[in-house]
Design an enzyme around this catalytic site. Structure first.
Site, short mmCIF file in Angstrom:
data_model
loop_
_atom_site.label_atom_id
_atom_site.label_comp_id
_atom_site.label_asym_id
_atom_site.label_seq_id
_atom_site.Cartn_x
_atom_site.Cartn_y
_atom_site.Cartn_z
N ASP A 92 6.35 23.94 -26.40
CA ASP A 92 6.73 22.59 -25.96
C ASP A 92 6.39 22.40 -24.48
OD1 ASP A 92 8.88 24.40 -25.19
OD2 ASP A 92 10.04 22.62 -24.66
N GLU B 200 11.80 25.25 -25.28
CA GLU B 200 12.18 26.05 -24.12
C GLU B 200 12.48 25.16 -22.92
OE1 GLU B 200 11.51 28.34 -20.34
OE2 GLU B 200 10.48 26.56 -21.11
#
Length: 415
Positions: A83, A178
């Site tokens: 991400d 994350e």
């Protein structure tokens, strides 16, 4: 070790996919578009020859490179997240390649007068003569942490193509979310099955980190009394003034813009208020556990003091711990840091060992039973339009992974 264009092509194939996470979402992954890259990675891992390739219902991608030695070697792992931050756009990333960087200003976007300058970003000067990948000034790049994914897959591919390099069983994992602090929340440590691992998520070449902040969030609520201002004498209590007293009573120089290195801070991230109610949101950070606890206590004591001044419960605080310094979990197994340091030195990278002024999935994973230091991925200026990564740094990171695998196998052959 690896063809430069091969690394560039692989990296570009990842950053072209928008994988921005969303802190307001309650799903995992927090955005549907993260599945696009996750599924692509699954197919690529199968294509290069990794085994036990899997993706679970939360988009955690895992795979195995089997051992090619007969002696027992601890299973080690490498982890990166796919991400990108919600802080800046990751849509329609249009990377630019700067060959043989001349050490001068780089015009990212002529029309918008956006310039990446070594006068402001001094780290640029160390990459003179190298190949840089930059943004076009309208999005982030995504090197955080698609550079890490590029390096891990490139290293696994190299080990498959060069079976003469001895290594034990290696596990890899790519995670969602994350950037919003949830990358390790649904990480199945038991399924991963490694004795220790490394996140490839650091910044400049040479970084090796096994310390991070202890972290907490504090929400301060101030209650006032709203009455007609024309008749307010001795009746109105303006919550914003009380909140201002609280803010001004904390050490003014212990904030992010005045601290560095091992210095901790209080960081006011949000103020929302009116006469009747004001809410302050803080994050609290410190590397030392004792100082961390003292910071939390200081805020609680300040709340009590203000309440006593007003002779009523006009202000309250709720403090929630977020993560802790992984040093206490890594120090008992410092050989895993020593191996990483030796691997860097053997591929001519000077180790830069320093504490992380932030958090990492490795911190949470370390407390879940998977000690997990952090190794450089090579990028700079994350979370914004000035992000860039030297291709040579990505090449070196892949070399470090390969060397780590080799050194681990040789270390346990000797023992």
């Amino acid at each position: 070790m690896t063809n430069k264009q091969h690394i560039i092509d692989r990296f570009f194939s990842y950053i072209k996919i928008d994988t921005q996470s969303d802190p307001k979402s309650t799903t995992t992954p927090s955005t549907e578009k993260q599945w696009d890259l996750a599924n692509q990675l699954v197919e690529e891992l199968k294509q290069i020859g990794l085994e036990e390739v899997s993706i679970d219902e939360n988009a955690y991608v895992m795979a195995t490179l089997p051992a090619n030695v007969a002696h027992d070697v601890p299973v080690i792992g490498f982890i990166s997240h796919f991400d990108t931050t919600p802080d800046f756009s990751g849509t329609n990333v249009n990377p630019q390649i700067i060959e043989n960087y001349d050490g001068k200003d780089i015009v990212l976007n002529k029309d918008k007068h956006i310039v990446l300058s070594p006068d402001y970003f001094e780290d640029l000067t160390q990459y003179k003569g190298q190949t840089l990948i930059t943004t076009d000034g309208t999005t982030l790049l995504g090197a955080d942490d698609k550079a890490g994914i590029t390096e891990i897959i490139t290293a696994m591919e190299y080990l498959i193509d060069n079976p003469d390099i001895p290594h034990g069983k290696i596990r890899i994992c790519f995670t969602p979310d994350e950037e919003i602090g949830r990358g390790a929340h649904k990480f199945d440590v038991e399924k991963f099955g490694a004795e220790w691992a490394y996140t490839m998520d650091g910044s400049q070449i040479g970084e090796l980190e096994y310390e991070n902040f202890n972290a907490a969030q504090a929400v301060v609520k101030v209650e006032g009394k709203s009455v007609h201002p024309g008749y307010a004498k001795d009746k109105m209590v303006n919550s914003m003034y009380i909140a201002q007293d609280f803010i001004n009573s904390l050490p003014r120089l212990e904030t992010p813009e005045h601290t560095e290195g091992r210095q901790g801070f209080f960081h006011l991230t949000s103020i929302k208020g009116d006469v009747e109610e004001t809410i302050l949101e803080y994050i609290i950070r410190d590397h030392e556990k004792e100082h961390f606890e003292a910071r939390k206590q200081m805020m609680q004591d300040l709340v009590s003091e203000i309440c006593s001044q007003y002779e009523r419960e006009c202000i309250s605080i709720e403090i929630t711990d977020q993560y802790y310094n992984m040093r206490e979990k890594v120090e008992p197994v410092m050989h895993i840091v020593d191996l990483a340091q030796k691997a860097m030195e053997e591929v001519n990278v000077k180790p830069i060992i320093k504490p992380i002024r932030g958090g990492t999935d490795g911190a949470q994973l370390s407390f879940k039973g998977l000690p997990c230091p952090n190794i450089f991925a090579g990028g700079h200026n994350f979370h914004g339009k000035y992000e860039y990564v030297p291709v040579e740094s990505m090449q070196k990171a892949a070399e470090v992974i390969v060397k780590l695998a080799e050194l681990t196998a040789s270390k346990y052959e000797e023992s």
